[in-house]
Each structure stands twice: as C-alpha cells, then as structure tokens.
Design an enzyme around this catalytic site. Structure first.
Site, PDB file in Angstrom:
ATOM      1  CE  LYS A  22      -2.995   2.495   3.007  1.00 30.26           C
ATOM      2  NZ  LYS A  22      -2.004   3.511   3.560  1.00 30.26           N
ATOM      3  CG  ASN A  23       2.454   2.573   3.510  1.00 33.31           C
ATOM      4  OD1 ASN A  23       1.516   3.107   3.751  1.00 33.31           O
ATOM      5  ND2 ASN A  23       2.904   2.078   4.762  1.00 33.31           N
ATOM      6  NE  ARG A  97      -0.037  12.184   5.866  1.00 42.27           N
ATOM      7  CZ  ARG A  97       0.002  13.277   6.538  1.00 42.27           C
ATOM      8  NH1 ARG A  97      -1.071  14.251   6.812  1.00 42.27           N
ATOM      9  NH2 ARG A  97       1.211  13.689   6.923  1.00 42.27           N
ATOM     10  CG  ASP A 121      -4.927   5.241   9.481  1.00 42.90           C
ATOM     11  OD1 ASP A 121      -6.164   5.210   9.298  1.00 42.90           O
ATOM     12  OD2 ASP A 121      -4.002   4.499   9.287  1.00 42.90           O
ATOM     13  CG  ASP A 319       2.242   1.644   9.064  1.00 41.95           C
ATOM     14  OD1 ASP A 319       2.060   2.738   9.743  1.00 41.95           O
ATOM     15  OD2 ASP A 319       2.560   1.857   7.625  1.00 41.95           O
ATOM     16  CG  MET A 341       7.828   7.591  14.511  1.00 43.45           C
ATOM     17  SD  MET A 341       7.921   7.141  12.696  1.00 43.45           S
ATOM     18  CE  MET A 341       9.667   6.597  12.792  1.00 43.45           C
TER      19      MET A 341
END
Length: 434
Positions: A22-23, A97, A121, A319, A341
C-alpha cells in the site's frame, strides 16, 4: 457502515499471498504524472486508499486502463489542471493521505499544484512541513488558505538545491524526489528516508531516465533531466501485511505459509516477531510459521524486559507496533511497546483490555504488555476499528478470542487490506461481513 462478525478460536492452515505494498503504491501512482508516456504498474493492491488515488488521477486527466486485476496502464498526456479547482478534487484529496504526493510531480512538470489538507488515519499529528520546506528550497512558492485548509503552489522551473530534512519523512522524501528529478541542476537530499518503498520509487524513476545516486542510503543526489519516459514497474509485497500474518499465526496457534515475501526487503520485521517468540522458517522466498501452542518473549542479555519500538528504516516500521502489541498479549513474558512517532496510535488498547488482555497504558507513547501464555484466552466483544493498523490488530485479537466478536467501521481495515476476510476465510477463519 460495514462490520465484521468474527467467531474466534479456530486454528488456520494453509498458504496466504500478501498483497502489493500500500505505502509503495501511493507514491508510485503519483510518479506517473512525471511523464506523458505510458507507465504500466503491476501488483497494485485492490484497497480503498489506492482505488481513490487512481480515481483522483483519472479525474485529473490521466488515461487509466486496467490490464489485469492487479495491473494498470497510466498515460498522463492530457492533464486538466482546472480539475484542481473543483469540489470533487477537494473531496477526494481530503479522503486519502497519499494525495499530497501529487504536489511534487505537478510542480516539476507543470509549475503549479493545489492540495487540500490530506486525510488518513487519526493517529496524532502528521505535519507536512518537510514536504513544503523541501519543495520551497527547489524554488516553489506556497500559499496556505487557513479558512479552507487548502494549499497552493507555483514555480517556474524548479532548481536543484542542497537540503537537510528535519525528519526522515517517507512521503516527504518521495514528494521532494519527484520534484527534483525534473529540476534544473543538482539536488542533494540529506536525512532522506531510505525505506524499500523509496528505493523502489528511485529505481522506477531511474528506468524512466532520472539520474539518482545514493539509492538505499539517507543521502540522495539527483541530477535533473529535461523529461522522463515511460516504464514498467512491479511493486513489492506489503511488508505490513506480512508482519500482520506473522502475528496472526502466533495468536491463533496456526500453521501458515506466507508466500513470495521478498524476504531481503523486510528488514527487522522477522527478527522482531521472532523476539516475541514466533517460530518461522525461511523456505526460499516463503516464510513458514509452524503451529505453536505457546510462545515466549525474549529478554535482553541482562534479563531486563524487552522493549519494541519504532524507528526510521532500517528500524521497525511504526505500522506494525499495533500487531506486535496484540501478539504479545498471549505470549509468555512481558514487553514494553514504545510508539515514538504518533501519540494517538496506542489508544486502541482499551478494547484489548476489555477482551481480557493485561496491558498498562503508561502514556500516549508507551504500553506495557503482560503476556498470558495462552492460559486465559481473550473473550469476544463488540468494538470499533479506529484506524487501519489498529483495525487489523483487533481482527487478529478477535480471531484468537473465545466466542463472537463484532468489529465496526471495517472500512478502515479495507483502506489497507485487500479482501482480508475472504483470504483469511480461505484458510479456516470465520469472518462474516455484515
């Protein structure tokens, strides 16, 4: 709003294939804006965030053709910049995002870009300063409309510059990198993110004709070129999903083989779950996880409590901390989970506590988990998925629990996990979408 009804306590067995990353997809898709020539991308996950970005590109004027279930051809030869003024653009841009990464390519190729404050998110502050500061050093001029929360940027041809990023932001590095490849002169990005996703983007851009050195390090040097050509690109398997399956196998005492993992690209993920007690074998590029009734958390050499925390690459991705935390609830031993983070990412633990987990939320960033060694199983409850990664952690907890659980707001899980209920049901889970 959809929900999952989960009947827990079943052991799973079989092979499972991770989706495309996904990222990586979010930045690779934005890179198609850098050329008028065709770009073919394979292993694209069929998930909500990626599909919304493809829709945004289509509305922007990119010709999109689906060649196979996971393969698309993109051709950005007729971009309609007027779309950036539309309400539909604002609505789509605010819903994901990754939409912020269209700014660098649009500035580099067309000299202008607009962007509503992107969504994603709700896991704490996620500032965009690194993106804008880097692009400003390349010559972009930004304006922030406070009432509408809307960014606009203009530039003559971007010019190369030296920059030291204030944080090793993955999306910030990607945005600046995509601006720099068409800039005039040389750009040096120090403290660049060097995740496999950034390495993949660099390799794709190099095939398109970009000149980039330092790939895989935190020091990137880019010599700008006049134009880029088309290419073909295959995305990595999703390392977050691979780690999620590791935790799932341990929590449910299941025998699972995770196929085609690209193991060298996983960094510390296998090591982290092994330290939580998860046994695994590397079989070629597959990861075999045997059935385990019990697993034990490692300690440090002096016997002190294990601390699992997130770091920039090659450290553990943030994540996966939600999955590591839920995995620890049924291990033997104690572990401190330290989410550095994001200050709102551990707030889902109240649901796990309601299920019977022994967790002390020390502060917004730290939680101590006292594992129960499978002596007392979690119990099924009704709960709500707050974000993508916490959502899949709750799904793992529900699959391991006794009885019936309901997980509401599973659209959050759908944003990052492709047909997760169908794929898990195929190896023995009982998940019903309601």
């Amino acid at each position: 709003m959809a929900s999952f009804e989960v009947i827990g306590g079943n052991k799973l067995k079989g092979d499972i294939y991770p989706q495309g990353a996904k990222n990586e997809a979010l930045q690779i898709l934005c890179a198609v804006l850098l050329t008028a020539e065709p770009v073919t991308i394979s292993n694209i996950p069929d998930i909500r965030d990626v599909n919304k970005l493809i829709e945004l590109l289509r509305e922007l004027g990119v010709h999109v053709k689906q060649l196979a279930p996971d393969t698309y051809l993109f051709r950005a030869d007729n971009i309609n910049l007027d779309y950036l003024e539309s309400e539909k653009f604002v609505e789509l841009g605010r819903s994901i995002r990754g939409s912020v990464m269209i700014v660098g390519p649009l500035l580099a190729r067309f000299g202008q870009a607009k962007m509503p404050k992107p969504g994603g998110d709700k896991i704490g502050r996620r500032r965009l300063d690194t993106h804008f500061a880097g692009l400003e050093k390349l010559g972009a001029r930004f304006n922030y409309d406070t009432p509408d929360i809307f960014y606009s940027a203009t530039a003559d041809r971007l010019k190369g510059a030296y920059m030291l990023l204030d944080e090793a932001s993955v999306t910030g590095t990607a945005n600046i990198l995509m601006g720099a490849v068409l800039a005039e002169g040389t750009t040096t990005i120090y403290n660049a993110a060097c995740e496999p996703y950034i390495q993949q983007l660099c390799r794709m851009l190099i095939r398109m004709g970009a000149k980039i050195s330092g790939v895989g390090s935190n020091l990137l040097v880019i010599d700008g070129v006049e134009k880029l050509q088309g290419t073909e690109h295959v995305m990595l398997p999703d390392m977050i999903e691979i780690g999620s399956f590791m935790g799932l196998a341990a929590m449910t005492g299941s025998e699972i083989t995770i196929k085609n993992c690209r193991i060298p690209e996983l960094g510390l993920i296998p090591d982290t779950f092994q330290r939580l007690g998860v046994k695994m074998e590397f079989q070629g590029d597959d990861i075999y996880i045997p059935e385990q009734d019990h697993y034990e958390v490692d300690t440090y050499i002096d016997g002190s409590i294990l601390n699992i925390s997130d770091h920039t690459w090659p450290g553990l991705t943030p994540d996966l901390l939600s999955v590591a935390l839920v995995t620890a609830t049924q291990a033997k031993g104690t572990v401190l989970i330290h989410q550095k983070m994001f200050e709102s990412r551990l707030f889902f633990v109240d649901k796990l506590i309601d299920m019977g987990a022994q967790i002390i939320l020390c502060d917004p960033h730290r939680a101590t988990v006292i594992g129960m060694n499978n002596h007392i199983p979690l119990r099924g409850i009704r709960m709500t998925s707050p974000d993508i990664r916490a959502g899949v952690a709750l799904l793992i907890a529900a699959l391991s629990a006794e009885g019936r659980s309901i997980i509401d707001n599973v659209e959050q899980i759908d944003r990052g996990y492709q047909n997760i209920d169908g794929r898990l049901n195929a190896i023995g889970a009982q998940i019903r979408r309601i």
